[in-house]
Design an enzyme around this catalytic site. Structure first.
Site, PDB file in Angstrom:
ATOM      1  N   LYS A 111       0.585  -1.506   0.137  1.00 47.93           N
ATOM      2  CA  LYS A 111       0.021   0.067   0.084  1.00 47.93           C
ATOM      3  C   LYS A 111       1.021   1.387   0.029  1.00 47.93           C
ATOM      4  O   LYS A 111       0.717   2.348  -0.983  1.00 47.93           O
ATOM      5  CB  LYS A 111      -0.845  -0.090   1.303  1.00 47.93           C
ATOM      6  N   LYS A 190      -1.755 -10.029 -10.612  1.00 48.06           N
ATOM      7  CA  LYS A 190      -3.082 -10.188  -9.541  1.00 48.06           C
ATOM      8  C   LYS A 190      -4.149  -9.475  -9.828  1.00 48.06           C
ATOM      9  O   LYS A 190      -3.750  -8.124  -9.950  1.00 48.06           O
ATOM     10  CB  LYS A 190      -2.098 -10.649  -7.676  1.00 48.06           C
ATOM     11  N   LYS A 193      -8.424  -4.197  -7.569  1.00 52.36           N
ATOM     12  CA  LYS A 193      -8.581  -2.933  -7.618  1.00 52.36           C
ATOM     13  C   LYS A 193      -7.660  -2.334  -7.780  1.00 52.36           C
ATOM     14  O   LYS A 193      -7.402  -1.143  -8.524  1.00 52.36           O
ATOM     15  CB  LYS A 193      -9.651  -2.341  -6.374  1.00 52.36           C
TER      16      LYS A 193
HETATM   17  P1  TYM Z   1     -10.127  -8.388   0.166  1.00 51.70           P
HETATM   18  O1  TYM Z   1     -11.166  -7.574   0.738  1.00 51.70           O
HETATM   19  O2  TYM Z   1      -9.058  -7.208   0.003  1.00 51.70           O
HETATM   20  O3  TYM Z   1     -10.764  -9.199  -0.534  1.00 51.70           O
HETATM   21  C1  TYM Z   1     -11.539 -10.409  -0.047  1.00 51.70           C
HETATM   22  C2  TYM Z   1     -10.963 -11.438  -0.875  1.00 51.70           C
HETATM   23  O4  TYM Z   1     -11.286 -12.336  -2.593  1.00 51.70           O
HETATM   24  C3  TYM Z   1      -9.891 -12.710  -2.432  1.00 51.70           C
HETATM   25  N1  TYM Z   1      -9.166 -12.307  -3.569  1.00 51.70           N
HETATM   26  C4  TYM Z   1      -8.554 -12.912  -4.270  1.00 51.70           C
HETATM   27  N2  TYM Z   1      -7.677 -14.067  -4.619  1.00 51.70           N
HETATM   28  C5  TYM Z   1      -7.515 -14.618  -5.611  1.00 51.70           C
HETATM   29  N3  TYM Z   1      -7.239 -14.308  -6.152  1.00 51.70           N
HETATM   30  C6  TYM Z   1      -7.402 -12.457  -6.896  1.00 51.70           C
HETATM   31  N4  TYM Z   1      -7.170 -11.997  -7.591  1.00 51.70           N
HETATM   32  C7  TYM Z   1      -7.777 -11.762  -4.990  1.00 51.70           C
HETATM   33  N5  TYM Z   1      -7.761 -10.708  -5.227  1.00 51.70           N
HETATM   34  C8  TYM Z   1      -8.675 -10.959  -3.838  1.00 51.70           C
HETATM   35  C9  TYM Z   1      -8.461 -12.619  -0.634  1.00 51.70           C
HETATM   36  O5  TYM Z   1      -7.505 -13.329  -0.814  1.00 51.70           O
HETATM   37  C10 TYM Z   1     -10.079 -12.470   0.482  1.00 51.70           C
HETATM   38  O6  TYM Z   1      -9.937 -13.248   0.141  1.00 51.70           O
HETATM   39  N6  TYM Z   1      -8.087  -8.952   4.728  1.00 51.70           N
HETATM   40  C11 TYM Z   1      -9.035  -9.119   4.180  1.00 51.70           C
HETATM   41  C12 TYM Z   1     -10.262  -8.940   4.457  1.00 51.70           C
HETATM   42  C13 TYM Z   1     -10.817  -9.985   6.606  1.00 51.70           C
HETATM   43  C14 TYM Z   1     -10.706 -10.272   6.566  1.00 51.70           C
HETATM   44  C15 TYM Z   1     -10.786 -11.076   7.841  1.00 51.70           C
HETATM   45  C16 TYM Z   1     -10.264 -12.541   5.752  1.00 51.70           C
HETATM   46  C17 TYM Z   1     -10.454  -8.487   7.010  1.00 51.70           C
HETATM   47  N7  TYM Z   1     -10.664  -9.784   7.989  1.00 51.70           N
HETATM   48  C18 TYM Z   1     -10.865 -12.355   7.956  1.00 51.70           C
HETATM   49  C19 TYM Z   1     -10.583 -13.355   6.110  1.00 51.70           C
HETATM   50  C20 TYM Z   1     -11.009 -13.576   7.630  1.00 51.70           C
HETATM   51  C21 TYM Z   1      -9.168  -8.840   2.681  1.00 51.70           C
HETATM   52  O7  TYM Z   1      -8.664  -7.387   2.792  1.00 51.70           O
HETATM   53  O8  TYM Z   1      -9.924  -8.751   1.750  1.00 51.70           O
END
Ligand code: TYM
Length: 321
Positions: A111, A190, A193
């Site tokens: 970030k 990857k 957004k």
């Molecule tokens: P976030 O909101 O960025 O993404 C949500 C989920 O989508 C998956 N993801 C991907 N998987 C495969 N390929 C990609 N290109 C890709 N982009 C996103 C992410 O790995 C995620 O599983 N920190 C977490 C949110 C969170 C969370 C938690 C998850 C907060 N607390 C507790 C699990 C348990 C996040 O930023 O995901």
């Protein structure tokens, strides 16, 4: 076995979120004893500063999960901020969290590299995520590979806390199936957004077509045989299509005489075949915002009961009770 996952409402979800997290989370609802899935709105505040956008995105993630088949009878589905107890647990975890570990966290460094300000919220993000996972005593956490380090931090925190104050937390396992661990975006990196390379999950036909037709390819002529394994169109296609369809596209690429334009059209077809039913369900749910609100309110009430149990144990362990 208890399954837990969270998704940030930091904008419209994309195909990477769906294939990497939502699809397998929804499948797991059939196998798990219980599931806790939530909208990580506290986390989203580290990147979203427009309140109207945040509200819209929260509702959008709720629609996405429900349209993907989340069954509120099987899943405790809620908004993270409806259970603010998680913030107290984050504090209790932060007292055992080494600063040096957070300074090295990939997502924080990434970030900053993308020009974000180094706020405390961004820095402490993994501690709040650990609190999410440990508060609900989760066994299995389905996520994409980009969350792997956060899960390692969570486990380490649980071990450290338990050693220092007694056995309070369960150690969770990640569930990161290799094929969808990192869904590529339209530029081959990857899908994310923040990289501007997404294929939307709930966009208009025009937006979806534009994203798919915009996938970056090399300049190999139509006649040339091509290696499907190094090709972004194929890498996304095989995640959407049946194994037979994927094999057919791979054969066509290898044989030559198959151009990227045709492959993109086939990918667009597979996208619609897989996701049009989802998009229809989403549109139908959109007409009933009160139902969605009720589901989240009832989920929050159930989540709070679980959260209170763990927090009580953690407070006792440190001497606050
Ligand atoms: P976030 O909101 O960025 O993404 C949500 C989920 O989508 C998956 N993801 C991907 N998987 C495969 N390929 C990609 N290109 C890709 N982009 C996103 C992410 O790995 C995620 O599983 N920190 C977490 C949110 C969170 C969370 C938690 C998850 C907060 N607390 C507790 C699990 C348990 C996040 O930023 O995901």
């Amino acid at each position: 076995m208890r399954v837990l996952t969270g998704i940030q409402p930091s904008g419209r979800l994309h195909l990477g979120n769906y294939l990497g997290a939502i699809r397998q989370s929804v499948k797991l609802q059939e196998k798990a004893d219980d599931c806790f899935y939530f909208i990580a709105d506290y986390h989203a505040l580290t990147t979203v500063s427009d309140p109207a956008l945040l509200r819209e995105a929260i509702h959008g993630v709720a629609l996405d999960f429900l349209a993907a088949g989340l069954d509120p009878e099987k899943v405790v589905f809620f908004r993270q901020s409806d259970v603010p107890l998680v913030q107290e647990l984050a504090w209790l975890l932060s007292i055992v969290m080494p600063m040096s570990r957070l300074e090295l966290a990939h997502s924080y460094k990434d970030k900053l590299a993308h020009g974000k300000e180094a706020t405390h919220g961004l820095f402490a993000y993994p501690v709040l995520m650990a609190a999410d996972i440990l508060l609900y005593r989760s066994d299995l956490v389905p996520v994409g590979k980009d969350q792997k380090q956060h899960l390692e931090i969570t486990r380490d925190l649980a071990v450290k806390f338990n050693l220092k104050f007694g056995e309070v937390f369960k150690l969770p396992e990640g569930f990161i199936p290799e094929d969808v661990a990192t869904v590529p975006g339209t530029d081959g990196q990857k899908m994310s957004k923040s990289y501007g390379n997404t294929i939307p999950l709930s966009g208009t036909d025009k937006e979806i077509k534009k994203a798919i037709m915009g996938i970056v390819t090399d300049s190999a002529p139509v006649e040339a045989p091509k290696d499907p394994e190094t090709n972004t169109i194929y890498k996304i296609y095989r995640l959407l299509a049946s194994p037979e369809e994927a094999e057919l596209m791979a054969d066509r690429f290898r044989a030559g005489g198959y151009g990227y334009g045709d492959a993109k059209k086939e990918l667009l077809r597979a996208y619609h075949a897989l996701l049009d039913p989802f998009r229809e369900r989403r549109a139908a749910l959109e007409a009933h915002p009160d139902d969605v609100r009720d589901i989240l309110a009832s989920g929050a009430a159930k989540a709070r009961v679980e959260a209170e149990k763990t927090l009580h144990a953690a407070r006792r362990a440190v001497g606050l009770e």
